[in-house]
Motif scaffolding. Structure first.
Motif, PDB file in Angstrom:
ATOM      1  N   ALA A  33       0.828  -1.142  -0.329  1.00  0.00           N
ATOM      2  CA  ALA A  33       0.058  -0.186  -0.166  1.00  0.00           C
ATOM      3  C   ALA A  33       0.569   1.169  -0.226  1.00  0.00           C
ATOM      4  CB  ALA A  33      -1.014  -0.164   1.415  1.00  0.00           C
ATOM      5  N   PRO A  34       2.038   1.853   0.834  1.00  0.00           N
ATOM      6  CA  PRO A  34       3.177   2.703   0.480  1.00  0.00           C
ATOM      7  C   PRO A  34       3.848   2.802  -0.687  1.00  0.00           C
ATOM      8  CG  PRO A  34       3.167   1.543   2.921  1.00  0.00           C
ATOM      9  CD  PRO A  34       2.403   0.747   1.565  1.00  0.00           C
ATOM     10  N   LEU A  35       4.193   1.593  -0.923  1.00  0.00           N
ATOM     11  CA  LEU A  35       4.853   1.650  -2.342  1.00  0.00           C
ATOM     12  C   LEU A  35       3.581   1.804  -3.089  1.00  0.00           C
ATOM     13  CD1 LEU A  35       7.401   0.454  -4.128  1.00  0.00           C
ATOM     14  CD2 LEU A  35       6.036  -1.552  -4.011  1.00  0.00           C
ATOM     15  N   ALA A  36       2.578   1.330  -4.170  1.00  0.00           N
ATOM     16  CA  ALA A  36       2.010   2.016  -4.282  1.00  0.00           C
ATOM     17  C   ALA A  36       1.597   3.725  -4.556  1.00  0.00           C
ATOM     18  CB  ALA A  36       0.011   1.872  -5.098  1.00  0.00           C
ATOM     19  N   MET A  37       1.500   4.227  -3.284  1.00  0.00           N
ATOM     20  CA  MET A  37       1.613   5.658  -2.688  1.00  0.00           C
ATOM     21  C   MET A  37       2.598   6.095  -3.259  1.00  0.00           C
ATOM     22  SD  MET A  37       0.933   7.935   0.536  1.00  0.00           S
ATOM     23  CE  MET A  37      -1.046   6.759   0.955  1.00  0.00           C
ATOM     24  N   ALA A  38       4.559   5.268  -3.200  1.00  0.00           N
ATOM     25  CA  ALA A  38       5.605   6.186  -3.048  1.00  0.00           C
ATOM     26  C   ALA A  38       5.570   6.228  -4.393  1.00  0.00           C
ATOM     27  CB  ALA A  38       6.443   5.709  -2.761  1.00  0.00           C
ATOM     28  N   LEU A  39       4.691   4.766  -5.536  1.00  0.00           N
ATOM     29  CA  LEU A  39       5.066   5.298  -6.863  1.00  0.00           C
ATOM     30  C   LEU A  39       4.406   6.001  -7.497  1.00  0.00           C
ATOM     31  CD1 LEU A  39       5.164   2.256  -7.458  1.00  0.00           C
ATOM     32  CD2 LEU A  39       7.093   2.752  -7.854  1.00  0.00           C
ATOM     33  N   ASN A  40       3.451   6.263  -7.585  1.00  0.00           N
ATOM     34  CA  ASN A  40       2.871   7.694  -7.686  1.00  0.00           C
ATOM     35  C   ASN A  40       2.864   8.317  -7.715  1.00  0.00           C
ATOM     36  OD1 ASN A  40       0.562   7.193  -9.063  1.00  0.00           O
ATOM     37  ND2 ASN A  40      -1.170   5.888  -7.454  1.00  0.00           N
ATOM     38  N   THR A  41       3.625   9.154  -6.037  1.00  0.00           N
ATOM     39  CA  THR A  41       4.509  11.045  -5.828  1.00  0.00           C
ATOM     40  C   THR A  41       5.553  10.764  -6.513  1.00  0.00           C
ATOM     41  OG1 THR A  41       4.632   9.330  -4.052  1.00  0.00           O
ATOM     42  CG2 THR A  41       3.326  10.318  -3.839  1.00  0.00           C
ATOM     43  N   THR A  42       6.334  10.104  -6.449  1.00  0.00           N
ATOM     44  CA  THR A  42       7.826  10.152  -6.798  1.00  0.00           C
ATOM     45  C   THR A  42       7.633   9.348  -8.740  1.00  0.00           C
ATOM     46  OG1 THR A  42       8.560   7.988  -5.974  1.00  0.00           O
ATOM     47  CG2 THR A  42       8.748   9.670  -4.690  1.00  0.00           C
ATOM     48  N   ALA A  43       6.881   9.418  -9.022  1.00  0.00           N
ATOM     49  CA  ALA A  43       6.838   8.678 -10.447  1.00  0.00           C
ATOM     50  C   ALA A  43       7.663   9.640 -11.695  1.00  0.00           C
ATOM     51  CB  ALA A  43       5.571   9.103 -10.876  1.00  0.00           C
ATOM     52  N   PRO A  44       8.104  10.900 -10.981  1.00  0.00           N
ATOM     53  CA  PRO A  44       8.735  11.458 -12.519  1.00  0.00           C
ATOM     54  C   PRO A  44      10.378  11.050 -12.367  1.00  0.00           C
ATOM     55  CG  PRO A  44       8.043  13.062 -11.872  1.00  0.00           C
ATOM     56  CD  PRO A  44       7.357  12.189 -10.898  1.00  0.00           C
ATOM     57  N   LEU A  45      10.942  10.588 -10.536  1.00  0.00           N
ATOM     58  CA  LEU A  45      12.179   9.736 -10.021  1.00  0.00           C
ATOM     59  C   LEU A  45      12.229   8.901 -10.773  1.00  0.00           C
ATOM     60  CD1 LEU A  45      15.209  10.340  -8.484  1.00  0.00           C
ATOM     61  CD2 LEU A  45      13.481  10.056  -6.923  1.00  0.00           C
ATOM     62  N   VAL A  46      11.452   8.291  -9.993  1.00  0.00           N
ATOM     63  CA  VAL A  46      11.482   6.739 -10.771  1.00  0.00           C
ATOM     64  C   VAL A  46      11.757   5.911 -12.161  1.00  0.00           C
ATOM     65  CG1 VAL A  46      10.526   4.327 -10.171  1.00  0.00           C
ATOM     66  CG2 VAL A  46      10.197   6.119  -8.615  1.00  0.00           C
ATOM     67  N   SER A  47      11.062   7.019 -12.898  1.00  0.00           N
ATOM     68  CA  SER A  47      10.785   6.626 -14.041  1.00  0.00           C
ATOM     69  C   SER A  47      11.655   7.016 -14.935  1.00  0.00           C
ATOM     70  CB  SER A  47       9.637   7.547 -14.945  1.00  0.00           C
ATOM     71  OG  SER A  47       8.416   7.583 -14.962  1.00  0.00           O
ATOM     72  N   ALA A  48      13.463   8.250 -14.057  1.00  0.00           N
ATOM     73  CA  ALA A  48      14.064   8.986 -14.723  1.00  0.00           C
ATOM     74  C   ALA A  48      15.642   7.140 -14.570  1.00  0.00           C
ATOM     75  CB  ALA A  48      14.372   9.980 -14.085  1.00  0.00           C
ATOM     76  N   VAL A  49      14.967   6.893 -12.880  1.00  0.00           N
ATOM     77  CA  VAL A  49      15.570   6.329 -12.780  1.00  0.00           C
ATOM     78  C   VAL A  49      15.597   4.679 -13.500  1.00  0.00           C
ATOM     79  CG1 VAL A  49      16.174   4.727 -11.285  1.00  0.00           C
ATOM     80  CG2 VAL A  49      15.704   6.800 -10.663  1.00  0.00           C
ATOM     81  N   ALA A  50      14.247   4.095 -13.638  1.00  0.00           N
ATOM     82  CA  ALA A  50      14.120   3.301 -14.676  1.00  0.00           C
ATOM     83  C   ALA A  50      14.358   3.632 -16.037  1.00  0.00           C
ATOM     84  CB  ALA A  50      12.503   3.204 -14.816  1.00  0.00           C
ATOM     85  N   SER A  51      15.003   4.508 -16.856  1.00  0.00           N
ATOM     86  CA  SER A  51      15.402   5.211 -18.011  1.00  0.00           C
ATOM     87  C   SER A  51      16.935   4.562 -18.093  1.00  0.00           C
ATOM     88  CB  SER A  51      14.638   6.555 -18.910  1.00  0.00           C
ATOM     89  OG  SER A  51      15.492   7.243 -19.736  1.00  0.00           O
ATOM     90  N   ALA A  52      17.099   5.122 -17.155  1.00  0.00           N
ATOM     91  CA  ALA A  52      19.113   4.405 -17.248  1.00  0.00           C
ATOM     92  C   ALA A  52      19.415   3.411 -17.065  1.00  0.00           C
ATOM     93  CB  ALA A  52      19.336   6.177 -15.631  1.00  0.00           C
ATOM     94  N   LEU A  53      18.675   3.189 -15.889  1.00  0.00           N
ATOM     95  CA  LEU A  53      18.661   1.444 -15.850  1.00  0.00           C
ATOM     96  C   LEU A  53      18.389   0.597 -17.408  1.00  0.00           C
ATOM     97  CD1 LEU A  53      17.344   0.510 -12.552  1.00  0.00           C
ATOM     98  CD2 LEU A  53      20.229   0.162 -13.135  1.00  0.00           C
ATOM     99  N   SER A  54      17.337   1.155 -17.996  1.00  0.00           N
ATOM    100  CA  SER A  54      17.130   0.363 -19.652  1.00  0.00           C
ATOM    101  C   SER A  54      18.114   0.281 -20.806  1.00  0.00           C
ATOM    102  CB  SER A  54      15.945   1.375 -19.998  1.00  0.00           C
ATOM    103  OG  SER A  54      16.483   2.784 -20.524  1.00  0.00           O
ATOM    104  N   ARG A  55      19.068   1.954 -20.443  1.00  0.00           N
ATOM    105  CA  ARG A  55      19.863   1.180 -21.255  1.00  0.00           C
ATOM    106  C   ARG A  55      21.349   0.033 -21.218  1.00  0.00           C
ATOM    107  NH1 ARG A  55      19.350   6.730 -19.601  1.00  0.00           N
ATOM    108  NH2 ARG A  55      18.674   8.682 -21.233  1.00  0.00           N
ATOM    109  N   ILE A  56      21.042  -0.501 -19.956  1.00  0.00           N
ATOM    110  CA  ILE A  56      22.155  -1.822 -19.401  1.00  0.00           C
ATOM    111  C   ILE A  56      21.341  -2.568 -20.042  1.00  0.00           C
ATOM    112  CG2 ILE A  56      22.999  -3.301 -17.673  1.00  0.00           C
ATOM    113  CD1 ILE A  56      22.376  -0.976 -15.565  1.00  0.00           C
TER     114      ILE A  56
END
Length: 269
Positions: free
Chosen positions: A134-157
């Motif tokens: 439940a907190p993870l779902a909330m955190a993913l919504n509130t920090t979506a831009p940051l998480v997306s940026a990290v995922a984008s960087a990891l996608s280059r691997i």
């Protein structure tokens, strides 16, 4: 990439090998390469099929959280079996996939020649799941831009090593979508009740491991006690079958064999 459509949603899967069918189901917010080692071993003697649930991997991802439930995922597996023209298969699910297999035992028992329930989340792990997801779902919504940026960087691997992909995919490329999956499952999944399995005689191999509050070994043992035709296999950790399944594979393969011969000619063809 092979796909099929179910209720307007495109579902991704891949397969290898020939013979009686074994279907692999991945864990929450993961992809089908989570089962890569088992899939490769199985494909030497069986027709191995690995599916990605809606909202995961290359499958379509509806935005509405109400789409996501164990029953909906079980219906996707049923649709997969129809698509690959198989009446019955061994279905091997891990974590979320394990709970989907349990839903199939109740809702689609004739589709299961055998069930492998690896790391189920049951009564003991249910409170812990709600505390973390439940907190993870909330955190993913509130920090979506940051998480997306990290995922984008990891996608280059490069994902040339599927085991590396399992760890890299812990960071979702679409965090708001991942939050929808979590919310849907949290809202639709009641506290597990093992009494519903007492009349189900589908051969079931339950795989658990110690020291895990989410995937409790005690839950796995209670499930085996509830199932008329269940047996327990204990792994060293949640990573053993991901990284080095050789110790447990002979017993898993033997279980597949014990379930499948009588179903080996049931392809709908």
């Amino acid at each position: 990439m092979p796909f099929f459509h179910h209720r307007g949603v495109k579902i991704h899967y891949h397969e290898s090998g020939s013979g009686p069918t074994v279907v692999y189901l991945h864990g929450l917010l993961h992809r089908n390469w989570m089962q890569n080692r088992l899939f490769d071993l199985a494909s030497k003697r069986f027709r191995a099929v690995a599916m990605e649930f809606s909202g995961h991997g290359e499958s379509d991802a509806p935005k509405d959280p109400s789409h996501y439930s164990l029953l909906e995922f079980a219906s996707e597996v049923d649709a997969l079996l129809r698509h690959v023209e198989v009446e019955s298969a061994v279905v091997h699910g891990t974590s979320l996939g394990a709970n989907v297999v349990l839903e199939m035992l109740v809702s689609y028992p004739t589709r299961l020649a055998g069930a492998v329930v690896e790391m189920p989340v049951l009564a003991g792990g249910y409170p812990f799941a709600r505390v973390i997801f439940a907190p993870l779902a909330m955190a993913l919504n509130t920090t979506a831009p940051l998480v997306s940026a990290v995922a984008s960087a990891l996608s280059r691997i490069p994902r040339s090593n599927p085991n590396l992909g399992v760890f890299l995919d812990i960071v979702p490329k679409d965090p708001r979508q991942a939050a929808s999956v979590l919310r849907g499952l949290l809202e639709s999944t009641p506290r597990p009740d093992l009494s519903c399995f007492r009349g189900i005689d589908v051969p079931t191999l339950v795989i658990g491991h110690p020291r895990d509050p989410l995937h409790s070994l005690e839950d796995a043992k209670r499930l085996v006690e509830a199932l008329p035709n269940g047996r327990l296999l204990v792994a060293k950790s949640m990573l053993e079958l991901r990284l080095n399944p050789c110790r447990l594979w002979p017993e898993i393969e033997s279980f597949y064999d014990s379930c499948l011969p009588q179903f080996s000619d049931t392809s709908a063809g």
